[in-house]
Design an enzyme around this catalytic site. Structure first.
Site, PDB file in Angstrom:
ATOM      1  N   LYS A 158       7.894  -7.135  42.074  1.00 18.10           N
ATOM      2  CA  LYS A 158       8.373  -5.939  42.772  1.00 18.10           C
ATOM      3  C   LYS A 158       7.316  -5.354  43.700  1.00 18.10           C
ATOM      4  O   LYS A 158       6.123  -5.343  43.387  1.00 18.10           O
ATOM      5  CB  LYS A 158       8.782  -4.880  41.743  1.00 18.10           C
ATOM      6  CG  LYS A 158       9.965  -5.305  40.871  1.00 18.10           C
ATOM      7  CD  LYS A 158      11.226  -5.458  41.682  1.00 18.10           C
ATOM      8  CE  LYS A 158      12.420  -5.754  40.783  1.00 18.10           C
ATOM      9  NZ  LYS A 158      13.661  -5.899  41.557  1.00 18.10           N
ATOM     10  N   HIS A 290      21.863 -13.226  42.199  1.00 13.09           N
ATOM     11  CA  HIS A 290      21.119 -12.170  41.514  1.00 13.09           C
ATOM     12  C   HIS A 290      21.780 -11.957  40.163  1.00 13.09           C
ATOM     13  O   HIS A 290      23.000 -11.769  40.084  1.00 13.09           O
ATOM     14  CB  HIS A 290      21.210 -10.891  42.354  1.00 13.09           C
ATOM     15  CG  HIS A 290      20.644  -9.673  41.693  1.00 13.09           C
ATOM     16  ND1 HIS A 290      21.385  -8.850  40.862  1.00 13.09           N
ATOM     17  CD2 HIS A 290      19.409  -9.130  41.740  1.00 13.09           C
ATOM     18  CE1 HIS A 290      20.626  -7.862  40.442  1.00 13.09           C
ATOM     19  NE2 HIS A 290      19.421  -8.005  40.950  1.00 13.09           N
TER      20      HIS A 290
END
Ligand code: MG
Length: 372
Positions: A158, A290
């Protein structure tokens, strides 16, 4: 094939150490499993993720009574109705009905969907890099190195939740420590504008082997994505929250991304999810599902990916990877598959070919209390 009974399993797990992304920290993980059983005894599992108190009430008081007595083979009309009430519930019901029809036919889900192009699918280790600990970068590095040792060669971390210099220092630390064989994707969770997103090129240009830059900006900024894609040296990916083909079309028509990332739980049932994947192929683009929530949804993403024709004629890797949650989360083991060297083998038995892990279900039953 009449639906006779529906069981529900709301599951909650409180994390020992909250972790998160640019949108904040997760303190718990949840899973809502459903099992639809027909009069003839054929069953199918579905998975839904949402806040359990409202999901459970809505599901048992509205959706279950609607489904009881209906024909399990009326898959599309049923999820069309349920989808108007609760999109994610419809995705879960769609999983269960898909499995029932496959089992009834004596087929695996992939056979029902036309057959496998790929017997194994690459998976990438997906991290939530931020914690509230002062040494979060060092801990992130530890987690990443652990998964590199476990055999993952593709990973996603991230960015976007800290100041640019701090995030870039974190990525430089990972890059300097990881073996050169590991490819890295960076996920900004729509944190930047165009000029901030472009600042990452400085880091990209210094290393090889990036997988992609994921959702650097809000996804509706299609023209900014088009400009960004032309000005950075790595692939641009996005679209995990988009529901249907019409929402992907502007991105594809403008050449705004290289890779779309549909999520089975965010789509209009499994058929809608597959349509999103196939849309990428229609445009000659890559698609990498995803699936951060839940192992049954992930299994369906693997099935759908296995049934996609190759994206490339390059023989090294003809199919794109599927996300693999490696954070503390017992629900990733609910329908257990074990990656070996960053790949998983597609189960071949009737239906989904895997049984749920009852030990995890029994150990994590939600007690009905509220949580935040
Ligand atoms: Mg993402």
């Amino acid at each position: 094939m009449q639906i006779e009974r529906i069981e529900t399993y709301p599951l909650l797990y409180r994390l020992q150490q909250p972790y998160g992304d640019a949108n904040g920290y997760k303190k718990y993980r949840t899973c809502y499993l459903i099992r639809i059983i027909t009069r003839s005894g054929v069953d199918g599992w579905g998975e839904i993720v949402d806040w359990l108190p409202t999901l459970h009430k809505g599901f048992v008081e509205r959706i279950v009574p609607y489904l009881l007595g209906k024909q399990a083979t009326a898959h599309l009309p049923l999820i069309d109705v349920v989808g108007k009430w609760h999109q994610r519930a419809a995705a879960g019901v769609s999983m269960a009905l898909t499995e029932i029809v496959a089992k009834r036919a004596g087929l695996s889900v992939c056979e029902l969907w036309g057959g496998l192009f790929h017997e194994t699918i690459p998976v990438y280790a997906s991290f939530q890099s931020y914690t509230d600990q002062a040494d979060w970068q060092r801990r992130s590095l530890q987690r990443v190195m652990q998964q590199a040792e476990a055999g993952f060669t593709q990973m996603k971390v991230k960015i976007g939740g800290r100041a640019m210099q701090v995030d870039q220092a974190h990525i430089e630390l990972l890059r300097a420590s990881l073996p050169a064989t590991v490819q890295l994707a960076l996920d900004a969770n729509q944190s930047y504008d165009l000029s901030a997103a472009r600042k990452w090129e400085r880091v990209f240009s210094r290393y090889e082997d990036w997988m992609w830059l994921e959702e650097p900006m809000p996804m509706e900024r299609v023209l900014d994505y088009e400009k960004l894609r032309q000005s950075i040296s790595v692939a641009v990916a996005g679209g995990e929250n988009l529901v249907r083909c019409a929402q992907y079309l502007p991105l594809l028509k403008h050449g705004a991304v290289d890779i779309i990332q549909p999520d089975p739980m965010h789509a209009e049932g499994m058929d809608g999810f597959r349509a999103n994947l196939q849309l990428a192929r229609q445009f000659g683009l890559r698609v990498s599902p995803h699936v951060f929530d839940g192992s049954l949804a992930r299994l369906y993403a693997l099935f759908a990916q296995a049934c996609l024709p190759p994206w490339s004629k390059m023989d090294a890797e003809p199919v794109e990877p599927v996300e693999w949650d490696v954070m503390e989360n017992p629900f990733t083991q609910l329908f257990e598959l074990t990656p070996e060297n960053g790949r998983v083998k597609i189960p071949q038995g009737p239906g989904i070919g895997v049984e749920p892990n009852w030990d995890i279900i029994n150990a994590t039953r939600w007690d009905g209390s509220s949580y935040t």
